[in-house]
Design a protein around this motif. Structure first.
Motif, mmCIF file in Angstrom:
data_model
loop_
_atom_site.group_PDB
_atom_site.id
_atom_site.type_symbol
_atom_site.label_atom_id
_atom_site.label_comp_id
_atom_site.label_asym_id
_atom_site.label_seq_id
_atom_site.Cartn_x
_atom_site.Cartn_y
_atom_site.Cartn_z
ATOM 1 N N ASP A 158 66.993 64.196 32.173
ATOM 2 C CA ASP A 158 67.227 62.958 32.911
ATOM 3 C C ASP A 158 66.145 61.914 32.679
ATOM 4 O O ASP A 158 66.306 60.758 33.067
ATOM 5 C CB ASP A 158 67.370 63.245 34.409
ATOM 6 C CG ASP A 158 66.164 64.020 34.955
ATOM 7 O OD1 ASP A 158 65.228 64.288 34.183
ATOM 8 O OD2 ASP A 158 66.192 64.374 36.149
ATOM 9 N N GLN A 163 72.468 57.047 26.967
ATOM 10 C CA GLN A 163 73.705 57.257 27.704
ATOM 11 C C GLN A 163 74.168 58.705 27.580
ATOM 12 O O GLN A 163 74.703 59.282 28.535
ATOM 13 C CB GLN A 163 74.782 56.311 27.177
ATOM 14 C CG GLN A 163 76.048 56.293 28.032
ATOM 15 C CD GLN A 163 77.068 55.297 27.522
ATOM 16 O OE1 GLN A 163 76.838 54.617 26.526
ATOM 17 N NE2 GLN A 163 78.210 55.199 28.200
ATOM 18 N N ALA A 166 72.288 60.809 30.012
ATOM 19 C CA ALA A 166 72.806 60.668 31.381
ATOM 20 C C ALA A 166 74.026 61.571 31.583
ATOM 21 O O ALA A 166 74.196 62.165 32.653
ATOM 22 C CB ALA A 166 73.170 59.214 31.643
ATOM 23 N N SER A 169 72.621 65.217 31.852
ATOM 24 C CA SER A 169 71.928 65.506 33.118
ATOM 25 C C SER A 169 72.893 65.651 34.286
ATOM 26 O O SER A 169 72.557 66.265 35.298
ATOM 27 C CB SER A 169 70.910 64.404 33.413
ATOM 28 O OG SER A 169 71.562 63.149 33.560
#
Length: 260
Positions: A158, A163, A166, A169
């Motif tokens: 994280d 992207q 993300a 995570s």
């Protein structure tokens, strides 16, 4: 107290008894005194023999424990010329051979798996219990925008500015998702785990699907185009037939008018 010290103390006590009996024999002489002295000498000899026969196997066992502690599986223990002790030595040497072969087999397997992971087109991130990246292959580093996979070690997913990171995570254990990113790249991401030493260790899989999806979409478009072309050709065939009929009818009617 260690056995060696106990035996040494017994030998010293018997030696002291023998010396004291020798000193007494100077002033007093008798059969009982000679018997006592002979028994002390015999006891000392037997204790020395017993000490050597007991301590030699114990030293061999101690050396074996040291080899195990140092994980030296190449060395072997030598026989001590005692039947029961040599059985233990043979058993220990056999165990060392088995441990060496097992360690060599595991090392070869780990090396082979490391090669497979490194050249795999799928991105692989092995995480620690704190969700920090322990190991990453080249494909994962390329997907996440890193030139070197070692730069990812110790970081959390994280904390990466991407992207794709993300998406990774946000995965829960056992979950698999397929995402199309803003750059039109499509990835299938999974969070799984494997067992090692009785504990589950999480890892992330990243599979790039852009080319496969583009090929599938191209095939779908080609199929749609073929269907549309077929329908258009069928429609045009009907139109052409009608136009041909109309042309014939017009040509026939013009001949009738000419006769008039």
């Amino acid at each position: 107290m260690r056995i060696s010290w106990i035996l040494i103390i017994i030998i010293l006590l018997l030696g002291a008894s023998l010396v004291s009996s020798l000193l007494l024999s100077v002033s007093e002489a008798g059969t009982e005194l000679y018997i006592t002295q002979s028994a002390c000498v015999l006891a000392i000899i037997l204790l020395i023999v017993f000490y050597r026969s007991v301590m030699k196997p114990i030293r061999s066992i101690t050396n074996g424990i040291d080899l195990l502690r140092e994980q030296d599986f190449s060395s072997r223990l030598s026989h001590v010329n005692q039947h029961e002790a040599d059985k233990i030595v043979d058993m220990f040497n056999g165990m060392m051979v088995a441990l060496k072969e097992e360690r060599l087999r595991l090392r070869e397997q780990n090396h082979f798996l490391d090669l497979l992971v490194d050249v795999s087109p799928m991105g692989i991130l092995i995480l620690s219990d704190a969700d920090r990246i322990k190991t990453a292959n080249k494909a994962a580093a390329a997907f996440l925008g890193f030139a070197d996979s070692s730069a990812l070690e110790g970081l959390t997913v994280d904390s990466l500015d991407s992207q794709l990171a993300a998406v990774l995570s946000g995965l829960s254990q056992g979950q698999t998702v397929t995402e199309r990113l803003n750059d039109s790249m499509i990835y299938r991401c999974s969070r799984l785990s494997f067992m090692d030493q009785g504990y589950p260790h999480p890892f992330l899989l990243i599979e790039k699907l852009t080319e496969e999806v583009m090929i599938a979409e191209k095939k779908s478009y080609e199929k749609v185009i073929r269907v549309i072309a077929h329908e258009v050709n069928n429609s045009m065939a009907g139109v052409n037939s009608m136009l041909s009929t109309a042309r014939l009818m017009l040509s026939d009617s013009s001949d009738d008018y000419a006769d008039l």
